[in-house]
Design an enzyme around this catalytic site. Sequence first.
Site, PDB file in Angstrom:
ATOM      1  N   LYS A 167     -10.100   1.768  -2.241  1.00  8.89           N
ATOM      2  CA  LYS A 167     -10.265   1.343  -0.853  1.00  8.89           C
ATOM      3  C   LYS A 167     -11.661   1.697  -0.338  1.00  8.89           C
ATOM      4  O   LYS A 167     -12.070   2.855  -0.344  1.00  8.89           O
ATOM      5  CB  LYS A 167      -9.197   1.997   0.013  1.00  8.89           C
ATOM      6  CG  LYS A 167      -9.050   1.403   1.411  1.00  8.89           C
ATOM      7  CD  LYS A 167      -7.816   1.992   2.085  1.00  8.89           C
ATOM      8  CE  LYS A 167      -7.519   1.334   3.418  1.00  8.89           C
ATOM      9  NZ  LYS A 167      -6.284   1.877   4.032  1.00  8.89           N
TER      10      LYS A 167
ATOM     11  N   GLU B  47       0.835  -1.206   0.000  1.00  5.90           N
ATOM     12  CA  GLU B  47       0.000   0.000   0.000  1.00  5.90           C
ATOM     13  C   GLU B  47       0.869   1.254   0.000  1.00  5.90           C
ATOM     14  O   GLU B  47       1.852   1.343   0.722  1.00  5.90           O
ATOM     15  CB  GLU B  47      -0.914   0.012   1.230  1.00  5.90           C
ATOM     16  CG  GLU B  47      -1.846   1.210   1.285  1.00  5.90           C
ATOM     17  CD  GLU B  47      -2.725   1.222   2.534  1.00  5.90           C
ATOM     18  OE1 GLU B  47      -3.784   1.874   2.499  1.00  5.90           O
ATOM     19  OE2 GLU B  47      -2.352   0.586   3.534  1.00  5.90           O
TER      20      GLU B  47
ATOM     21  N   CYS C 189      -5.543  -3.121   3.188  1.00  7.72           N
ATOM     22  CA  CYS C 189      -5.200  -2.875   4.586  1.00  7.72           C
ATOM     23  C   CYS C 189      -6.402  -2.934   5.540  1.00  7.72           C
ATOM     24  O   CYS C 189      -6.792  -4.005   5.979  1.00  7.72           O
ATOM     25  CB  CYS C 189      -4.465  -1.545   4.698  1.00  7.72           C
ATOM     26  SG  CYS C 189      -3.548  -1.343   6.256  1.00  7.72           S
TER      27      CYS C 189
END
Length: 278
Positions: free
Chosen positions: A115, A45, A156
């Site tokens: 995301k 990331e 994440c």
Amino acid sequence: MAHTLKIAALQLGNHSNKREAINNAVNQIHTAAKDRGAKLVILPECWNSPYDTKQFAQNAEHIPNGETSKALAKAAADNNIYLVGGTYPEEDGGKVYNTCPVWGPKGEFLGKYRKMHLFEVNIPGKVNFNENNAFTHGNNFLNFNIGDLKAGVGICYDQRFAEFAAAHRQHGCDLLIYPSQFDTYTGPMHFEVTGQARALDNSMFVVMCSMARDTSQDYAAYGYSAICDPWGRVMCRAREGPEMLIADLDLRMLTDVKKQVPIIHQKRNDIYELKIKK
């Protein structure tokens, strides 16, 4: 379906500018593919810019037509691999997203994932970070095929949401990939165990690819990238510094686990269910 898939998760270190970061990533991709034989390479990331809400917008670019994307598309084609490009800030229509692009072995753009769950944490005296100050939420899933294997992408903080992984299982994914930068406070407690849980919950392989730890940065990543098998076992893990994780995924295990512990077919859909709205 082929019996095995060799993958590489590149735990990259920080670099002083975007061009150096791109050159390093391309060199590491080449090493993973040509020297180590990886057919799927995964980046972490926010690897091409500092993980800093004040800098995301100024480092943002268009995907898949920006500088970083063009370099990664060429790297995928030059090495004949599937490439999960980690994440980097994407600018689109005046908004900035934390986005993960994916390319195929001819350099073809397979799609991008923005995301969905933006990282927000406030633990006094330990860590305070809020991606909502810089990024816009994504709203769509991304799946892609490597032969007969279907893979999904999260980023994440998405790891913490069991329903997100279960939605990928409903989409037929047997591999879930999370480019990551867990912090150094919650990382030791939660990073590896959430990856194991998502793998075990859904009888799938899970890859968590982190940036290396760099304590000179305002935000230091935890490191310790890891790859989990469908039993929830950790196949391999990195340490804190830059490292290349290589693993052979035994795809026959997917069928075996689903037969031996058939949780996917034993869910009580007559009592509860997960509804995917998009």
